[in-house]
Design a protein around this motif. Structure first.
Motif, PDB file in Angstrom:
ATOM      1  N   ALA A  23      35.392  37.583  38.614  1.00 11.66           N
ATOM      2  CA  ALA A  23      35.540  38.420  39.630  1.00 11.66           C
ATOM      3  C   ALA A  23      35.658  39.286  39.795  1.00 11.66           C
ATOM      4  CB  ALA A  23      36.610  37.848  40.255  1.00 11.66           C
ATOM      5  N   PHE A  24      36.539  39.962  39.014  1.00  9.95           N
ATOM      6  CA  PHE A  24      37.170  41.232  38.756  1.00  9.95           C
ATOM      7  C   PHE A  24      36.192  42.483  38.593  1.00  9.95           C
ATOM      8  CE2 PHE A  24      41.566  43.460  39.659  1.00  9.95           C
ATOM      9  CZ  PHE A  24      40.418  44.078  38.920  1.00  9.95           C
ATOM     10  N   ASP A  25      35.204  41.255  37.740  1.00  4.47           N
ATOM     11  CA  ASP A  25      33.986  42.414  37.341  1.00  4.47           C
ATOM     12  C   ASP A  25      33.243  42.255  38.247  1.00  4.47           C
ATOM     13  OD1 ASP A  25      34.374  43.103  34.818  1.00  4.47           O
ATOM     14  OD2 ASP A  25      33.092  41.769  33.620  1.00  4.47           O
ATOM     15  N   ASN A  26      32.867  41.426  38.833  1.00  8.15           N
ATOM     16  CA  ASN A  26      32.174  41.128  40.453  1.00  8.15           C
ATOM     17  C   ASN A  26      32.453  41.991  41.473  1.00  8.15           C
ATOM     18  OD1 ASN A  26      29.801  40.510  41.971  1.00  8.15           O
ATOM     19  ND2 ASN A  26      30.717  38.630  42.444  1.00  8.15           N
ATOM     20  N   GLY A  34      34.174  33.394  46.586  1.00  9.51           N
ATOM     21  CA  GLY A  34      34.910  33.449  47.593  1.00  9.51           C
ATOM     22  C   GLY A  34      35.956  34.591  46.356  1.00  9.51           C
ATOM     23  N   SER A  35      37.503  34.953  47.273  1.00 10.35           N
ATOM     24  CA  SER A  35      37.936  35.909  46.926  1.00 10.35           C
ATOM     25  C   SER A  35      38.985  35.567  45.896  1.00 10.35           C
ATOM     26  CB  SER A  35      39.297  35.976  48.200  1.00 10.35           C
ATOM     27  OG  SER A  35      40.497  37.644  47.689  1.00 10.35           O
ATOM     28  N   ILE A  36      38.716  37.091  45.393  1.00 14.41           N
ATOM     29  CA  ILE A  36      39.885  36.877  43.372  1.00 14.41           C
ATOM     30  C   ILE A  36      41.323  36.420  43.708  1.00 14.41           C
ATOM     31  CG2 ILE A  36      40.342  39.223  43.167  1.00 14.41           C
ATOM     32  CD1 ILE A  36      39.760  39.028  40.688  1.00 14.41           C
ATOM     33  N   LEU A  37      41.401  37.142  44.826  1.00 14.60           N
ATOM     34  CA  LEU A  37      43.085  36.568  45.162  1.00 14.60           C
ATOM     35  C   LEU A  37      43.519  34.636  45.146  1.00 14.60           C
ATOM     36  CD1 LEU A  37      44.244  39.109  47.915  1.00 14.60           C
ATOM     37  CD2 LEU A  37      44.649  39.446  45.576  1.00 14.60           C
ATOM     38  N   GLY A  56      53.330  37.790  44.866  1.00 10.33           N
ATOM     39  CA  GLY A  56      53.176  37.616  45.864  1.00 10.33           C
ATOM     40  C   GLY A  56      51.819  38.109  46.721  1.00 10.33           C
ATOM     41  N   ARG A  57      50.487  37.332  47.097  1.00 12.02           N
ATOM     42  CA  ARG A  57      49.316  37.812  47.175  1.00 12.02           C
ATOM     43  C   ARG A  57      48.435  38.629  47.618  1.00 12.02           C
ATOM     44  NH1 ARG A  57      46.029  31.861  48.946  1.00 12.02           N
ATOM     45  NH2 ARG A  57      46.094  30.930  46.886  1.00 12.02           N
ATOM     46  N   LYS A  58      50.323  38.872  48.789  1.00 17.03           N
ATOM     47  CA  LYS A  58      49.500  40.068  49.836  1.00 17.03           C
ATOM     48  C   LYS A  58      49.762  41.288  48.737  1.00 17.03           C
ATOM     49  CE  LYS A  58      51.448  42.762  53.230  1.00 17.03           C
ATOM     50  NZ  LYS A  58      52.662  42.682  54.958  1.00 17.03           N
ATOM     51  N   GLU A  59      51.016  41.300  48.537  1.00 20.39           N
ATOM     52  CA  GLU A  59      50.912  42.725  47.096  1.00 20.39           C
ATOM     53  C   GLU A  59      50.053  42.986  46.118  1.00 20.39           C
ATOM     54  OE1 GLU A  59      54.874  43.211  45.327  1.00 20.39           O
ATOM     55  OE2 GLU A  59      55.661  42.771  47.156  1.00 20.39           O
ATOM     56  N   LEU A  63      47.364  45.950  45.442  1.00 24.43           N
ATOM     57  CA  LEU A  63      48.028  46.168  43.633  1.00 24.43           C
ATOM     58  C   LEU A  63      45.633  45.595  42.705  1.00 24.43           C
ATOM     59  CD1 LEU A  63      49.591  45.063  40.434  1.00 24.43           C
ATOM     60  CD2 LEU A  63      46.992  45.472  40.642  1.00 24.43           C
ATOM     61  N   PHE A  64      45.395  45.466  43.351  1.00 27.15           N
ATOM     62  CA  PHE A  64      43.514  45.539  42.660  1.00 27.15           C
ATOM     63  C   PHE A  64      42.826  46.394  43.921  1.00 27.15           C
ATOM     64  CE2 PHE A  64      43.843  40.501  41.739  1.00 27.15           C
ATOM     65  CZ  PHE A  64      44.573  41.066  40.513  1.00 27.15           C
ATOM     66  N   GLY A  65      43.343  46.549  45.434  1.00 24.50           N
ATOM     67  CA  GLY A  65      42.878  46.959  45.892  1.00 24.50           C
ATOM     68  C   GLY A  65      42.813  48.933  45.457  1.00 24.50           C
ATOM     69  N   ASP A  66      44.344  49.331  44.927  1.00 25.53           N
ATOM     70  CA  ASP A  66      44.400  50.370  44.440  1.00 25.53           C
ATOM     71  C   ASP A  66      43.557  50.589  42.882  1.00 25.53           C
ATOM     72  OD1 ASP A  66      46.688  50.835  46.408  1.00 25.53           O
ATOM     73  OD2 ASP A  66      47.709  50.398  45.270  1.00 25.53           O
TER      74      ASP A  66
END
Length: 158
Positions: A23-26, A34-37, A56-59, A63-66
Motif C-alpha cells: 500500500a505504501f508503494d501504491n 482502502g486506506s493504508i490507515l 493513533g491513526r490521526k498522527e 507522519l505518512f503525509g509528511d
C-alpha cells in the motif's frame, strides 16, 4: 491496549505487513482500494527516524503525509525480504527499496552507504498493525554527506 480476540499465525501477520508495504508503494491505497490507515489499530504507534513517534491513526496519517509528500515514488523489493518471527505478535521485515525522493533518486547499494536498506519491526494482532517501528536512513537522496568525514573522503555525492 486492545483485548486480543483471535490468534493469528506468522504467515497471517506477514500478509498484513506485506499489504502495508505494498500500500505504501501504491500511494497509501491497499489492494482492496482502502486506506493504508485501515491496516492500523486506532491506538497504534509508528516510529520513523527524524520524524518521531506517531500515536493513533490521526498522527500516523500526518507522519505518512509528511514522509510521503517528499517521495515521488517508492518500490520495496519484496522478493529479497528477510522475515523474522518471534512466535508471538512481533515480526520483523528486513529489505531494500528504491525510488525517487524530491531531492533525487535512490536505490539500495548505489552507493553502498546510501539509503535503501531498511528494517521494520511490527506488532500485529487481530488483523491490524498495533505497532510499526521503521529503521532506515531517511536521507534518501544521499545529500547529508558534510557531517560524515568518511563519505567526503570517499568522494560521496559524485
Amino acid at each position: 491496549m486492545a483485548i486480543t480476540t483471535g490468534t493469528m499465525t506468522d504467515e497471517q501477520r506477514k500478509s498484513v505487513a506485506l499489504e502495508y508495504l505494498k500500500a505504501f508503494d501504491n500511494g497509501g491505497v491497499t489492494s482492496t482500494g482502502g486506506s493504508i490507515l485501515d491496516l492500523f489499530a486506532e491506538d497504534a504507534q509508528v516510529f520513523f527516524p527524524k520524524w518521531g513517534l506517531a500515536n493513533g491513526r490521526k498522527e500516523i496519517g500526518k507522519l505518512f503525509g509528511d514522509i510521503g509528500g517528499t517521495l515521488n515514488s517508492i518500490k520495496h523489493d519484496y522478493a529479497t525480504f528477510n522475515w523474522i518471527f518471534s512466535g508471538g505478535d512481533t515480526i520483523v521485515a528486513e529489505g531494500t527499496s528504491h525510488g525517487e525522493h524530491q531531492d533525487g533518486a535512490w536505490r539500495a547499494g548505489v552507493p553502498e552507504w546510501a539509503a535503501g536498506r531498511w528494517c521494520d519491526v511490527f506488532e500485529i494482532r487481530d488483523w491490524t498493525i498495533q505497532r510499526c517501528f521503521i529503521y532506515l536512513d531517511p536521507d534518501y537522496a544521499g545529500k547529508d554527506t558534510q557531517r560524515y568525514p568518511w563519505l567526503n573522503e570517499a568522494g560521496a555525492g559524485t
